[in-house]
Design an enzyme around this catalytic site. Structure first.
Site, PDB file in Angstrom:
ATOM      1  CG  HIS A 188       2.419  -2.836 -21.677  1.00  0.00           C
ATOM      2  ND1 HIS A 188       1.565  -3.714 -20.825  1.00  0.00           N
ATOM      3  CD2 HIS A 188       2.834  -1.791 -21.261  1.00  0.00           C
ATOM      4  CE1 HIS A 188       1.739  -3.214 -19.510  1.00  0.00           C
ATOM      5  NE2 HIS A 188       2.448  -2.565 -19.815  1.00  0.00           N
ATOM      6  CB  ALA A 235      -0.697  -0.019   1.518  1.00  0.00           C
ATOM      7  CE  LYS A 282      -0.461   8.673 -43.043  1.00  0.00           C
ATOM      8  NZ  LYS A 282       0.434   8.694 -43.105  1.00  0.00           N
ATOM      9  CD  GLU A 303       7.221   5.614 -21.469  1.00  0.00           C
ATOM     10  OE1 GLU A 303       5.950   4.830 -20.125  1.00  0.00           O
ATOM     11  OE2 GLU A 303       8.663   4.824 -20.841  1.00  0.00           O
ATOM     12  CE  LYS A 357      10.830   2.898 -34.435  1.00  0.00           C
ATOM     13  NZ  LYS A 357      10.081   3.377 -35.203  1.00  0.00           N
ATOM     14  CG  LEU A 374      -5.261  -6.591 -22.047  1.00  0.00           C
ATOM     15  CD1 LEU A 374      -5.450  -7.914 -21.512  1.00  0.00           C
ATOM     16  CD2 LEU A 374      -5.482  -6.869 -23.573  1.00  0.00           C
ATOM     17  CE  LYS A 423      10.707   2.479 -19.992  1.00  0.00           C
ATOM     18  NZ  LYS A 423       9.482   3.167 -19.365  1.00  0.00           N
ATOM     19  CB  SER A 439      -9.996  13.622 -32.974  1.00  0.00           C
ATOM     20  OG  SER A 439      -8.758  13.563 -33.688  1.00  0.00           O
ATOM     21  N   GLY A 495       3.010   1.946  -1.971  1.00  0.00           N
ATOM     22  CA  GLY A 495       4.496   1.741  -2.979  1.00  0.00           C
ATOM     23  C   GLY A 495       3.806   2.870  -3.675  1.00  0.00           C
TER      24      GLY A 495
END
Ligand code: BG6
Length: 506
Positions: A272, A13, A402, A248, A355, A212, A358, A422, A15
């Protein structure tokens, strides 16, 4: 909720994950009325010796991210925090878990009518190294009472997977939520799965992959199977390649110690991005039942061929090793691009390019499906690029196609344009739920559709383990790249070799 009480126990808790993700997700659910104060108790458990109020103070600042919070929000925060209690103890200490059970039972009784149900949700916001001991402690000391009294677990009372009405009849439930990384390779993941599997049945185990829970990831099933457009096009005859990209714009600062043990493949790609690949590539499930969906995902994973070394580019950003928690000679990749090949009738010959990196030039996650050239092109529009269908998972959720259109005007020339959906514009005023919020609600509802099943996890590790072992053994090494760049140039070359035709910068 049906009659009875729900106890949510957050282990770990104090962390980072609990503070930044778990408690804010619970707060959002509370604010939307999914967690009613007369039914719900929340407990934090960790080693740190603090009081209830100290835990509440630590969490408070993370609950409302929006700066323009109203007084109604502050009142909600106060009410939410009142539901939280804290118990401290070690992750392998019987006394700690006995005390936790006492606390849960005490407050459960207060909220439980005589025939009410006891539901206990244990959220392990902890490193996987302590999963086995924590699961053992929960199994021995903290199961929901009605089940313990009858000496039976949820599963073996009726020998069928559970659905909500069954659990209700059986006197509540105990569920556990675990986070990745589930192991470091096939063998360690299987060991972990067996250890947990001896204590809990599969319908009680919720392996979270928070991708997910993302809106546009959940949308993939609808998009593919509720639209006539895509049905005939979604195959090797029409699709040239698929890219699933995670970028990222920040490095591993503050968590270098953790990251260095895992690297970008275990941190992002094996879970992911691979989950996204499953949803893009799988066949139509028989129904929306969790088992039907997960059956199809497993089939895709089992059809992925061994990754070839020449179809992998690894990178490590300059400065990564300056982190004092990272060894000076670390060869851990912070960037990877690789081609996965699915050996089945639909996808033979179509490269799936994964791909992730970071410390790159932008923060973005997207799926880019590139279609083949139009045969017998009479417009000579090839140089303008191919049709692409892009699903931007974040930031600013969007889908766009596109396509080539006539350049408006007197000339009969062509131009690339976009059909754009969007979400920010189309669904103004609609709040898109946080991934964790949605997944915790699924856990409470007993819906495992968006959670990773044990055989899925095994198949995912089977794909990456040989490659990971070669990296761990120093047989494959990362190329350096500048923080804030697009990553090693060799990755773009690999993309081109795999047949991706660049349209314009992305
Ligand atoms: C986590 C990874 O699972 O996902 C992190 O451990 C990463 O390294 C994060 O930053 C990304 O999540 P999101 O939702 O911000 O894309």
């Amino acid at each position: 909720l049906e009659n009875g009480s729900l106890s949510i126990i957050v282990l770990g808790a104090s962390g980072d994950l609990a503070k930044k993700k778990t408690f804010p997700a619970l707060f959002n659910l509370f604010q939307q009325g999914f967690l009613q104060p007369n039914e719900v108790n929340i407990f934090g458990y960790a080693r740190t010796k603090i009081t209830d109020d100290e835990l509440r103070d630590r969490i408070r600042g993370y609950l409302i991210r929006d700066k323009g919070a109203s007084s109604k929000d502050s009142e909600a925060v106060t009410n939410f925090l009142q539901l939280i209690r804290y118990v401290s103890g070690a992750y392998d200490a019987e006394e700690g878990f006995q005390q936790l059970d006492k606390e849960i039972s005490k407050h459960e009784v207060a909220k439980n009518s005589a025939e009410g149900l006891s539901r206990r949700l244990f959220y392990l916001a902890l490193p996987p190294s302590v999963y086995p001991s924590v699961c053992r402690m929960i199994r021995h000391f903290c199961m929901n009472k009605r089940n313990i009294e009858s000496g039976q677990s949820e599963m073996n009372i009726c020998n069928v997977p559970l659905c909500n009405h069954l659990t209700a009849d059986l006197g509540g439930w105990t569920r556990i939520v675990v986070e990745k990384p589930f192991g470091k390779d096939l063998q360690s993941a299987e060991e972990l799965s067996s250890q947990i599997g001896e204590l809990f049945d599969e319908p009680q185990i919720y392996r979270i992959d928070h991708y997910l829970g993302k809106e546009l990831v959940q949308n993939l099933l609808v998009l593919r199977f509720a639209n006539r457009f895509f049905l005939p096009l979604w195959n090797r005859d029409n699709i040239a390649n698929v890219q699933i990209v995670f970028r990222e714009d920040f490095g591993t600062e503050g968590r270098g110690g953790y990251f260095d043990q895992y690297g970008i493949i275990r941190d992002i790609i094996q879970n992911h991005l691979l989950q996204v690949l499953c949803l893009v590539a799988m066949e139509k499930p028989v129904s929306l039942k969790p088992e039907h969906i997960r059956d199809e995902k497993v089939k895709v994973l089992q059809s992925v061929l061994t990754i070839k070394d020449e179809e992998v580019i690894l990178g490590q950003y300059d400065g990564y090793r300056d982190d004092p928690t990272v060894p000076d000679n670390s060869n851990t990749p912070t960037f990877a691009t690789m081609v996965l090949r699915i050996h089945n009738e639909r996808w033979e010959g179509v490269p799936f390019i994964l791909k992730a990196g970071k410390a790159l030039n932008s923060r973005k996650a997207e799926i880019r499906v590139q279609f083949k050239d139009v045969p017998g092109d009479i417009f000579k529009c090839k140089k303008q690029g191919r049709n692409e269908f892009v699903i931007r998972l974040q930031p600013s959720e969007a889908m766009y196609m596109k396509l080539t259109v006539k350049q408006p005007g007197l000339e009969m020339s062509t131009v690339q344009s976009e059909l754009d959906l969007s979400y920010g514009q189309r669904y103004q005023g609609v709040t898109i739920p946080e991934a964790y919020e949605r997944l915790i609600l699924d856990t409470i509802r007993g819906d495992q559709q968006h959670f990773v099943r044990r055989d899925e996890l095994k198949a995912a590790w089977e794909i990456f383990t040989p490659l990971l072992h070669r990296i761990d053994d120093g047989e494959l090494n990362p190329l350096p790249y500048k923080p804030g760049s697009r990553g090693p140039e060799a990755a773009d070359e690999l993309l081109a070799k795999a047949g991706y035709v660049q349209t314009h910068g992305y």
